[in-house]
Enzyme design. Structure first.
Site, short mmCIF file in Angstrom:
data_model
loop_
_atom_site.label_atom_id
_atom_site.label_comp_id
_atom_site.label_asym_id
_atom_site.label_seq_id
_atom_site.Cartn_x
_atom_site.Cartn_y
_atom_site.Cartn_z
N GLY A 192 0.97 -1.49 0.14
CA GLY A 192 -0.30 -0.20 -0.15
C GLY A 192 1.05 1.07 0.19
O GLY A 192 0.55 2.06 0.50
N ALA A 193 1.79 1.44 -0.81
CA ALA A 193 2.63 2.06 -1.00
C ALA A 193 2.65 3.73 -0.92
O ALA A 193 3.26 4.66 -1.69
CB ALA A 193 4.07 2.17 -0.94
N ASN A 194 1.71 3.23 -2.37
CA ASN A 194 1.28 4.25 -3.46
C ASN A 194 1.06 6.28 -2.98
O ASN A 194 0.62 7.03 -3.14
CB ASN A 194 0.28 4.05 -4.50
CG ASN A 194 -0.97 3.55 -3.84
OD1 ASN A 194 -0.80 2.61 -3.28
ND2 ASN A 194 -1.73 4.28 -4.67
N TYR A 211 -13.88 -3.75 10.73
CA TYR A 211 -12.76 -3.08 9.97
C TYR A 211 -11.49 -3.18 12.04
O TYR A 211 -10.86 -3.66 11.61
CB TYR A 211 -12.78 -1.78 10.24
CG TYR A 211 -11.37 -0.84 10.11
CD1 TYR A 211 -10.30 -1.09 9.34
CD2 TYR A 211 -11.02 -0.27 11.41
CE1 TYR A 211 -9.16 -0.55 9.26
CE2 TYR A 211 -10.21 0.68 11.34
CZ TYR A 211 -8.98 0.26 10.38
OH TYR A 211 -7.64 0.88 10.57
#
Length: 300
Positions: A20-22, A170
């Site tokens: 999830g690095a974007n 969640y």
């Protein structure tokens, strides 16, 4: 001492993988690691967004496709990465799903929060463990949340099919993530493995998830979301706990980092405690068995 990104030691010669690095916390984390000299693998679902993030980061980065909600994608990613990088020094299990609408499932039929936040990362970690063990002082960092403290795992309904609520799902997925990080530390220690399992949470941090998660609730939801943003800390500060977990030379396996102030919602980085359920060895063993069965990945 107030720990900041300036305390990150030189990372030249190290390979770091950030899921999830974007965007959000992942982008800040990947940027800080790359700017200290690490070769950073941006593990992203949207490779176009990943390439754009890579150009923004600069430095020594590469983009690889990873959809954590698909176990086939996790296996393909891990196989390609392991072949290209026999030694991996750092795995930051950062990516996460926040879905406040109706219950959704992954392509494998798993509730989407659990699939993305726990099962994908459980499988990924196991498939890359040999590459991590080949490094001199490798770490796996798990991104938890303060919401894990109010959650409970019902092993008779892990997929949340009864009375589903997105916010509760969640929280359960983040409790499961925390249990995984703690249990992985136990198993690594027992096996004498040269890999650390460390945890972090960002407190209440402004990311792109908050307005998106509330947008479906109409005008009132958008107002609540934007008022909430005013009471949170910036993403650059929110990423500090996971950056410390990833890079501080003094870190020990099993440590958990988060903000120090106002019930761990914001402030400087400090060591925090997980909930009693998250640290219960019986819960850890039970969740580990369930994750192995659901993913088909067994290790330690």
């Amino acid at each position: 001492m107030t720990w900041t990104a300036d305390h990150i030691p030189d990372q030249h010669g190290r390979t770091a993988v950030v899921t999830g690095a974007n965007s959000g916390l992942g982008l800040v984390t990947a940027t800080a690691l790359a700017h200290r000299g690490a070769h950073v693998v941006l593990a992203v679902r949207d490779t176009a967004a990943g390439r754009q993030a890579g150009r923004r980061i600069g430095g020594n980065v590469e983009v690889r496709e990873l959809d954590l909600a698909s176990l086939a994608s996790v296996r393909a990613f891990a196989a390609g990465l392991a072949a290209a990088h026999p030694r991996i020094d750092l795995l930051v299990n950062n990516a996460g799903a926040v879905l406040l609408g109706p219950r959704r499932t992954s392509v494998d039929g798993h509730e989407l929060h659990l699939a993305t936040n726990l099962l994908g990362h459980f499988a990924l970690t196991g498939l890359l463990l040999d590459n991590l063990a080949a490094a001199r002082a490798a770490r796996v960092v798990h991104l938890s949340s303060i919401t894990h403290r109010n959650a409970h795992l019902d092993f008779a309904d892990l997929m949340g099919e009864r009375g589903y609520r997105g916010a509760a799902a969640y929280g359960r997925s983040k409790l499961a993530t925390t249990v995984f990080g703690v249990e992985l530390d136990r198993r690594l220690r027992a096996a004498g493995a040269p890999v650390l399992s460390v945890l972090a949470h960002p407190g209440v941090t402004r990311t792109n998830l908050t307005p998106r998660a509330m947008a479906h609730r109409g005008r009132r939801g958008r107002v609540v979301a934007w008022l909430g943003l005013l009471a949170t800390q910036p993403v650059q500060r929110g990423a500090l706990p996971q950056l410390r977990a990833a890079t501080d030379p003094a870190v020990r396996g099993g440590q958990f980092f988060g903000p120090a102030r106002l019930f761990q919602t914001w402030g400087p980085v400090t060591e925090v405690r997980a909930s009693p359920e998250a640290t219960d060895p019986a819960v850890g063993r039970r969740l580990w068995t369930a994750a192995e069965e659901l993913t088909g990945v067994s290790y330690l």
